[in-house]
Design a protein around this motif. Sequence first.
Motif, mmCIF file in Angstrom:
data_model
loop_
_atom_site.group_PDB
_atom_site.id
_atom_site.type_symbol
_atom_site.label_atom_id
_atom_site.label_comp_id
_atom_site.label_asym_id
_atom_site.label_seq_id
_atom_site.Cartn_x
_atom_site.Cartn_y
_atom_site.Cartn_z
ATOM 1 N N LEU A 167 0.832 -1.202 0.000
ATOM 2 C CA LEU A 167 0.000 0.000 0.000
ATOM 3 C C LEU A 167 0.869 1.255 0.000
ATOM 4 O O LEU A 167 0.568 2.220 -0.703
ATOM 5 N N GLY A 168 1.941 1.224 0.793
ATOM 6 C CA GLY A 168 2.835 2.378 0.848
ATOM 7 C C GLY A 168 3.481 2.664 -0.488
ATOM 8 O O GLY A 168 3.508 3.808 -0.947
ATOM 9 N N GLN A 169 3.982 1.639 -1.127
ATOM 10 C CA GLN A 169 4.605 1.842 -2.434
ATOM 11 C C GLN A 169 3.585 2.370 -3.440
ATOM 12 O O GLN A 169 3.849 3.316 -4.171
ATOM 13 N N ALA A 170 2.409 1.771 -3.474
ATOM 14 C CA ALA A 170 1.387 2.185 -4.435
ATOM 15 C C ALA A 170 0.978 3.635 -4.226
ATOM 16 O O ALA A 170 0.781 4.374 -5.187
ATOM 17 N N ALA A 171 0.874 4.052 -2.982
ATOM 18 C CA ALA A 171 0.430 5.416 -2.690
ATOM 19 C C ALA A 171 1.543 6.446 -2.807
ATOM 20 O O ALA A 171 1.285 7.589 -3.179
#
Length: 158
Positions: free
Chosen positions: A58-62
């Motif tokens: 989620l962190g990478q995607a956001a």
Amino acid sequence: MTFDRRFAAAPFAAVGTGCVVAGGLVAAVTAPAPSTHASWAAAYLVLVAGVAQIALGLGQAALASHPPSTRQVAAQVIGWNVGNAAVLAGTLTGVLPLVDLGGALLVIDLALLIHAVRGGLRRSTRVGRWALYGFRVLVLLLLVSIPIGLALTRIEPA
């Protein structure tokens, strides 16, 4: 979050959720006759293979300046899960080179993830900066815990 970003997070979330469920099942099945290895495996599945994987994806995607490619996400998800499987299998069977290989794969995967969020998309906002700091703290925590875990596998129980 755009569709591309949600799509990039989905494999991490799906496999990570499966690992959380697997950890719960391990805990439930081994509860009548608990052991150190079973308790460790359940916690590892939930926290490292599950929750950390979801947060990293989620962190990478956001936070990445551009949504990661399908190939990049596939390599990261495969690397993270093969690394975790090697750590679990090596620890439970006492095959230390397998544990070391898994730890090395996890370090490589964390490097790929931190590289992906450099120049992050959300740096310009206050919330974005804090999210980026949180992501980096998670990666740092995992990077510090890997050599500690590798060392602990070599300590004989009392």
